[in-house]
Write a protein that holds these residues in place. Structure first.
Motif, PDB file in Angstrom:
ATOM      1  N   PRO A 484     -38.006 -12.081   9.117  1.00 55.84           N
ATOM      2  CA  PRO A 484     -38.089 -13.526   9.441  1.00 55.84           C
ATOM      3  C   PRO A 484     -39.251 -13.884   8.570  1.00 55.84           C
ATOM      4  O   PRO A 484     -40.115 -13.275   8.143  1.00 55.84           O
ATOM      5  CB  PRO A 484     -38.902 -13.321  11.028  1.00 55.84           C
ATOM      6  N   ALA A 485     -39.047 -15.142   8.290  1.00 58.58           N
ATOM      7  CA  ALA A 485     -40.176 -15.814   7.270  1.00 58.58           C
ATOM      8  C   ALA A 485     -40.099 -17.472   8.132  1.00 58.58           C
ATOM      9  O   ALA A 485     -38.986 -17.864   8.221  1.00 58.58           O
ATOM     10  CB  ALA A 485     -39.743 -15.735   5.899  1.00 58.58           C
ATOM     11  N   LYS A 486     -41.180 -18.152   8.027  1.00 64.23           N
ATOM     12  CA  LYS A 486     -41.168 -19.537   8.440  1.00 64.23           C
ATOM     13  C   LYS A 486     -40.138 -20.315   7.190  1.00 64.23           C
ATOM     14  O   LYS A 486     -40.242 -19.985   6.182  1.00 64.23           O
ATOM     15  CB  LYS A 486     -42.626 -19.975   8.237  1.00 64.23           C
ATOM     16  N   ALA A 487     -39.457 -20.928   7.946  1.00 66.60           N
ATOM     17  CA  ALA A 487     -38.375 -21.964   6.965  1.00 66.60           C
ATOM     18  C   ALA A 487     -39.170 -23.240   6.814  1.00 66.60           C
ATOM     19  O   ALA A 487     -39.205 -24.245   7.319  1.00 66.60           O
ATOM     20  CB  ALA A 487     -37.334 -22.227   8.059  1.00 66.60           C
ATOM     21  N   LEU A 488     -40.141 -23.041   5.770  1.00 69.62           N
ATOM     22  CA  LEU A 488     -41.125 -23.982   5.281  1.00 69.62           C
ATOM     23  C   LEU A 488     -40.354 -25.174   4.622  1.00 69.62           C
ATOM     24  O   LEU A 488     -40.906 -26.460   5.014  1.00 69.62           O
ATOM     25  CB  LEU A 488     -41.976 -23.357   4.165  1.00 69.62           C
ATOM     26  N   THR A 489     -39.359 -25.237   4.061  1.00 71.28           N
ATOM     27  CA  THR A 489     -38.523 -26.416   3.787  1.00 71.28           C
ATOM     28  C   THR A 489     -38.020 -26.838   4.951  1.00 71.28           C
ATOM     29  O   THR A 489     -38.016 -28.480   5.133  1.00 71.28           O
ATOM     30  CB  THR A 489     -37.644 -26.094   2.718  1.00 71.28           C
ATOM     31  N   LEU A 490     -37.240 -26.387   5.664  1.00 68.34           N
ATOM     32  CA  LEU A 490     -36.944 -27.091   7.013  1.00 68.34           C
ATOM     33  C   LEU A 490     -37.763 -27.503   7.705  1.00 68.34           C
ATOM     34  O   LEU A 490     -37.582 -28.905   8.393  1.00 68.34           O
ATOM     35  CB  LEU A 490     -36.050 -25.953   7.739  1.00 68.34           C
ATOM     36  N   MET A 491     -38.922 -27.031   8.006  1.00 74.06           N
ATOM     37  CA  MET A 491     -40.061 -27.532   8.722  1.00 74.06           C
ATOM     38  C   MET A 491     -40.548 -28.947   8.068  1.00 74.06           C
ATOM     39  O   MET A 491     -41.197 -29.941   8.927  1.00 74.06           O
ATOM     40  CB  MET A 491     -41.289 -26.489   8.699  1.00 74.06           C
ATOM     41  N   ARG A 492     -40.622 -28.781   6.856  1.00 76.72           N
ATOM     42  CA  ARG A 492     -40.944 -30.180   6.387  1.00 76.72           C
ATOM     43  C   ARG A 492     -39.897 -31.381   6.622  1.00 76.72           C
ATOM     44  O   ARG A 492     -40.236 -32.565   6.368  1.00 76.72           O
ATOM     45  CB  ARG A 492     -41.382 -30.202   4.938  1.00 76.72           C
ATOM     46  N   LEU A 493     -38.721 -31.054   6.648  1.00 78.21           N
ATOM     47  CA  LEU A 493     -37.507 -31.896   7.013  1.00 78.21           C
ATOM     48  C   LEU A 493     -37.549 -32.388   8.696  1.00 78.21           C
ATOM     49  O   LEU A 493     -36.326 -32.730   8.931  1.00 78.21           O
ATOM     50  CB  LEU A 493     -36.315 -31.513   6.478  1.00 78.21           C
ATOM     51  N   SER A 494     -38.336 -31.615   9.306  1.00 83.61           N
ATOM     52  CA  SER A 494     -38.037 -31.581  10.854  1.00 83.61           C
ATOM     53  C   SER A 494     -39.299 -31.917  11.334  1.00 83.61           C
ATOM     54  O   SER A 494     -40.041 -31.004  12.356  1.00 83.61           O
ATOM     55  CB  SER A 494     -37.548 -30.329  11.389  1.00 83.61           C
ATOM     56  N   PRO A 495     -39.904 -33.137  11.056  1.00 84.00           N
ATOM     57  CA  PRO A 495     -41.384 -33.623  11.690  1.00 84.00           C
ATOM     58  C   PRO A 495     -41.435 -33.380  13.168  1.00 84.00           C
ATOM     59  O   PRO A 495     -40.656 -33.908  13.962  1.00 84.00           O
ATOM     60  CB  PRO A 495     -41.372 -34.806  10.980  1.00 84.00           C
TER      61      PRO A 495
END
Length: 513
Positions: A484-495
């Motif tokens: 597991p790793a934080k989905a950092l790009t998805l998180m920035r596209l999911s405010p």
């Protein structure tokens, strides 16, 4: 060279006014900064569970993403554990993009406009960070003598986050004045607040008191942009004392090291990488309890890991006016030893020694899994986790700081006869998936991967490290399941969506691409 983005041009204009001598170096650093941010973005595009990516295909020759609207996005192989800037360009429906901000704008997916602006700022700020750097380790460069000197050598920020150097709200002058990579000395203001108006946890020292008033250390950016704006409301700024604290900023920016004393964690209500960080009132109130708890459970690692003590915390009615004093990690170094944040290990010889990299992995996994079995999941990323190096550079033990984001499991603690500490509810869970994500996502996919620098090196270190570890259910998950790793790009596209997760290829079960 592509034309500068607006953010790049704005920083160049400000730099010409405040530090013109750096302008040629800044301009020269822009292509490398674009590649560094594009590499991080491509990692996210190829591995995060993005809802508008309908399919992924490829291998050693490259990766093709099929978008839901029928377009094709093509680029080089993406090793999710690589830290070098290997992606120079990708192609969207045949058009080449070598700038991450323009690529994100071209994708035109939900929230891509705001994220594109963040990427442009990250690129420009990264070029600014690189512009003033000397040749670390070269002729005339003395080895760091203090912990904060190691932290100032980490120039590029988060090794996997596309917003690795995004500092919106900071002018060029403020980045130069407060960014640790620019090696400034920061003068913290001391704001007097009546003790009756403060929440104090632990012991707030006498040298930060003035009669019946508590002196709250305030970061100058916070004073200028947040407290000043509060006007005559609840956070009305009282005249500061004539005294200040001279301090050296650490990687976290809002945490600073006093020359001879503790570290000071200040309120800094700015968005850094992903989110606006503050010191919540709950965290301030629980800091003493957490500190005692951390010390107690660390004793069960047989000396492999130590936890820095929180000396005191104060909150003057709001997260915007809080501060915390924490023991320096240097307290856990013996004669001739160095305490180095894991994020700075790439600047040492350790990653080039497979034996030492494996030793670090063994130390970290032994301590981390032991605490996880007890019921404590550390957020052991490259800032929070430090390694004590012997005089000859051998990892000998670990130091952990900042307990605010760990997770505790009442059920696991109860099995070992450990009372559940009185901590904020967000820190408490018995969900094994959540506990493993917290530890493995920060430690393995973050700290160890960032130090190893590639999937192949990470796999070799882990294979050596896990050989003699107790075969627990947690270790089985690490060995057999996706990492597991934080989905950092998805998180920035999911405010507003909170933490989102990606399942990365398990380096112990598959070769690297």
């Amino acid at each position: 060279m592509p034309r500068p983005t607006t953010a790049e041009a704005e920083i160049a204009e400000e730099l010409a006014a405040v530090r013109p001598a750096l302008l040629p170096a800044y301009t020269g650093a822009l292509p490398g900064a674009r590649a560094a941010v594009l590499t991080r973005l491509w990692r996210g595009l190829t591995h995060d569970p993005l809802p508008w990516v309908a399919g992924r295909a490829g291998g050693r020759s490259g990766v093709v993403l099929r978008l839901a609207d029928g377009r094709r996005l093509e680029g080089p192989p993406a090793d999710p554990y690589a830290t070098d800037a290997r992606v120079r360009a990708v192609r969207l429906d045949g058009a080449e993009y070598d700038d991450p901000a323009r690529l994100m704008a071209g994708l035109s997916v939900p929230h891509s406009g705001a994220f594109a602006a963040e990427l442009a700022h990250s690129t420009a700020s990264l070029a600014l960070s690189r512009a003033g750097q000397r040749n670390f380790g070269g002729p005339g460069d003395a080895a760091p003598a203090r912990d904060w000197e190691w932290e100032q050598r980490v120039v590029d920020g988060h090794p996997f986050h596309p917003n690795c150097r995004s500092r919106p709200g900071f002018s060029v002058a403020e980045q130069l004045a407060y960014g640790p990579e620019h090696r400034p000395v920061v003068e913290l203001g001391l704001l007097p607040v009546p003790a009756r108006e403060c929440l104090v946890s632990g012991v707030w020292p006498e040298w930060l008191r003035e009669g019946d008033r508590v002196l709250v250390p305030v970061h100058p950016w916070q004073a200028a942009h947040v407290l000043k704006r509060a006007g005559e409301g609840a956070l009305a700024v009282r005249p500061p004392t004539a005294r200040t604290l001279t301090a050296h900023p650490l990687m976290a920016l809002r945490t600073l090291a006093l020359p001879e004393g503790p570290h000071v964690k200040t309120a800094l209500s700015a968005r850094l990488t992903s989110s606006v960080r503050d010191i919540s009132l709950g965290s301030a109130a629980a800091s003493a309890v957490l500190s005692d708890f951390g010390q107690a459970v660390a004793e069960r690692t047989d000396g492999l890991l130590r936890v820095t003590r929180t000396l005191g915390a104060v909150a003057a009615g709001s997260p915007d006016l809080t501060a915390l004093l924490r023991e320096s990690p240097e307290a856990y170094a013996g004669p001739g030893e160095r305490v180095v944040p894991v994020a700075a290990l790439a600047l040492t010889d350790l990653p080039r020694s497979p034996a030492r990299l494996a030793r670090l992995a063994r130390l970290a996994l032994t301590a981390g899994l032991r605490l996880l079995d007890l019921g404590v999941a550390l957020e052991a990323h490259g800032q929070n986790l430090l390694v004590v190096l012997s005089p000859d550079g051998e990892p000998v033990r670990l130091v952990y700081r900042d307990l605010a984001d760990l997770r505790v499991s009442p059920a696991r603690l109860a099995r070992h006869g450990i009372p559940v500490p009185d901590v904020p509810a967000r820190m408490v869970t018995d969900d094994a998936v959540a506990l493993r994500r917290k530890l493995f996502g920060s430690l393995v996919a973050g700290a160890l991967a960032g130090t190893a620098g590639s999937g192949a090196a990470l796999r070799a270190a882990l294979e050596d490290a896990v050989r003699d570890l107790p075969r627990t259910a947690d270790l089985a998950a690490l060995l057999d399941e996706p990492l597991p790793a934080k989905a950092l790009t998805l998180m920035r596209l999911s405010p507003g969506a909170g933490d989102r997760w990606a399942d990365l290829p398990n380096p112990l079960r598959c070769g690297t691409r």
